[in-house]
Design a protein around this motif. Sequence first.
Motif, PDB file in Angstrom:
ATOM      1  N   ARG A  28       0.785  -1.172   0.071  1.00  0.00           N
ATOM      2  CA  ARG A  28      -0.077  -0.012   0.084  1.00  0.00           C
ATOM      3  C   ARG A  28       0.959   1.406   0.011  1.00  0.00           C
ATOM      4  N   SER A  29       1.832   1.282   0.932  1.00  0.00           N
ATOM      5  CA  SER A  29       2.897   2.623   0.768  1.00  0.00           C
ATOM      6  C   SER A  29       3.433   2.658  -0.274  1.00  0.00           C
ATOM      7  N   ILE A  30       4.295   1.682  -0.812  1.00  0.00           N
ATOM      8  CA  ILE A  30       4.763   1.718  -2.041  1.00  0.00           C
ATOM      9  C   ILE A  30       4.014   2.260  -3.362  1.00  0.00           C
ATOM     10  N   GLN A  31       2.864   1.818  -3.211  1.00  0.00           N
ATOM     11  CA  GLN A  31       1.829   2.220  -4.615  1.00  0.00           C
ATOM     12  C   GLN A  31       1.723   3.728  -4.300  1.00  0.00           C
ATOM     13  N   LYS A  32       1.451   4.176  -3.083  1.00  0.00           N
ATOM     14  CA  LYS A  32       1.404   5.831  -2.657  1.00  0.00           C
ATOM     15  C   LYS A  32       2.528   6.567  -3.337  1.00  0.00           C
ATOM     16  N   VAL A  33       3.692   6.102  -2.613  1.00  0.00           N
ATOM     17  CA  VAL A  33       5.035   6.735  -2.944  1.00  0.00           C
ATOM     18  C   VAL A  33       5.238   6.651  -4.395  1.00  0.00           C
ATOM     19  N   TYR A  34       4.933   5.649  -5.328  1.00  0.00           N
ATOM     20  CA  TYR A  34       5.225   5.695  -6.614  1.00  0.00           C
ATOM     21  C   TYR A  34       4.488   6.574  -7.573  1.00  0.00           C
ATOM     22  N   LYS A  35       3.090   6.778  -6.877  1.00  0.00           N
ATOM     23  CA  LYS A  35       2.136   7.882  -7.566  1.00  0.00           C
ATOM     24  C   LYS A  35       2.654   9.115  -7.374  1.00  0.00           C
ATOM     25  N   THR A  36       3.444   9.480  -6.244  1.00  0.00           N
ATOM     26  CA  THR A  36       3.752  11.017  -5.916  1.00  0.00           C
ATOM     27  C   THR A  36       5.186  11.237  -6.649  1.00  0.00           C
ATOM     28  N   TYR A  37       5.767  10.078  -7.286  1.00  0.00           N
ATOM     29  CA  TYR A  37       7.058  10.431  -7.784  1.00  0.00           C
ATOM     30  C   TYR A  37       6.997  11.369  -8.877  1.00  0.00           C
ATOM     31  N   ASN A  38       7.951  12.519  -8.982  1.00  0.00           N
ATOM     32  CA  ASN A  38       8.047  13.602  -9.730  1.00  0.00           C
ATOM     33  C   ASN A  38       9.293  13.760 -10.514  1.00  0.00           C
ATOM     34  N   GLY A  39      10.304  13.032  -9.972  1.00  0.00           N
ATOM     35  CA  GLY A  39      11.687  12.793 -10.716  1.00  0.00           C
ATOM     36  C   GLY A  39      12.599  14.310 -10.200  1.00  0.00           C
ATOM     37  N   THR A  40      12.203  14.757  -9.148  1.00  0.00           N
ATOM     38  CA  THR A  40      13.064  16.036  -8.804  1.00  0.00           C
ATOM     39  C   THR A  40      13.689  15.466  -7.490  1.00  0.00           C
ATOM     40  N   ASN A  41      15.071  15.960  -7.295  1.00  0.00           N
ATOM     41  CA  ASN A  41      15.689  15.495  -6.254  1.00  0.00           C
ATOM     42  C   ASN A  41      15.390  16.043  -5.098  1.00  0.00           C
ATOM     43  N   PRO A  42      14.962  17.135  -4.966  1.00  0.00           N
ATOM     44  CA  PRO A  42      14.205  17.880  -3.361  1.00  0.00           C
ATOM     45  C   PRO A  42      13.042  17.067  -2.962  1.00  0.00           C
ATOM     46  N   ASP A  43      12.292  16.594  -3.804  1.00  0.00           N
ATOM     47  CA  ASP A  43      11.396  15.869  -3.286  1.00  0.00           C
ATOM     48  C   ASP A  43      11.561  14.554  -2.499  1.00  0.00           C
ATOM     49  N   ALA A  44      11.256  14.539  -1.438  1.00  0.00           N
ATOM     50  CA  ALA A  44      11.534  13.320  -0.568  1.00  0.00           C
ATOM     51  C   ALA A  44      11.114  12.082  -1.083  1.00  0.00           C
ATOM     52  N   ALA A  45       9.752  11.751  -1.781  1.00  0.00           N
ATOM     53  CA  ALA A  45       9.273  10.535  -2.251  1.00  0.00           C
ATOM     54  C   ALA A  45      10.245  10.115  -3.612  1.00  0.00           C
ATOM     55  N   SER A  46      10.530  11.014  -4.268  1.00  0.00           N
ATOM     56  CA  SER A  46      11.546  10.791  -5.659  1.00  0.00           C
ATOM     57  C   SER A  46      12.702  10.468  -5.063  1.00  0.00           C
ATOM     58  N   ARG A  47      13.433  10.917  -3.920  1.00  0.00           N
ATOM     59  CA  ARG A  47      14.741  10.531  -3.546  1.00  0.00           C
ATOM     60  C   ARG A  47      14.679   9.193  -2.809  1.00  0.00           C
ATOM     61  N   ALA A  48      13.394   8.723  -2.246  1.00  0.00           N
ATOM     62  CA  ALA A  48      13.352   7.645  -1.606  1.00  0.00           C
ATOM     63  C   ALA A  48      13.454   6.459  -2.615  1.00  0.00           C
ATOM     64  N   ILE A  49      12.415   6.808  -3.629  1.00  0.00           N
ATOM     65  CA  ILE A  49      12.367   5.618  -4.574  1.00  0.00           C
ATOM     66  C   ILE A  49      13.746   5.523  -5.453  1.00  0.00           C
ATOM     67  N   ASP A  50      14.432   6.619  -5.768  1.00  0.00           N
ATOM     68  CA  ASP A  50      15.654   6.374  -6.549  1.00  0.00           C
ATOM     69  C   ASP A  50      16.737   5.734  -5.583  1.00  0.00           C
ATOM     70  N   TYR A  51      16.709   5.963  -4.288  1.00  0.00           N
ATOM     71  CA  TYR A  51      17.666   5.374  -3.336  1.00  0.00           C
ATOM     72  C   TYR A  51      17.398   3.892  -3.240  1.00  0.00           C
TER      73      TYR A  51
END
Length: 164
Positions: A28-51
Amino acid sequence: MGQCGITSSKTVLVFLNLIFWVENEVDRSIQKVYKTYNGTNPDAASRAIDYVQRQLHCCGIHNYSDWENTDWFKETKNQSVPLSCCRETASSCNGSLANPSDLYAEGCEALVVKKLQEIMMHVIWAALAFAAIQLLGMLCACIVLCRRSRDPAYELLITGGTYA
């Protein structure tokens, strides 16, 4: 000492319950985080997914094709996934879906769940070891108490004299 043993037993039960619960919650959490991914480094969700994708060598939730269903993929319209999906061995990888051999094939969800379960198993083993030590301490205390009750009563060292 008994309270610590009871507490550690409860802790073990809580962590055993968490092992079964974690897979649903991660999904459930990973689905939500992937939906909010925007590809910018300052965004916490994007950094978490990339990491996570770089560290675990994975791409997407179940595989790299999961990116096709995200808002980021639809907005960019470049038919590519994030660069964090690129294999370390692929030197000219640009995340393009035209070259799937350059991308990690395995999804991140299964790897994240596996990693969390490994961590929880270490915690459970530590709690069990602590409970075993507590049990051993209680056993030693019982043995000392039982031996003491079989000792003869105290004898007076001075016989027939006056006491001060």
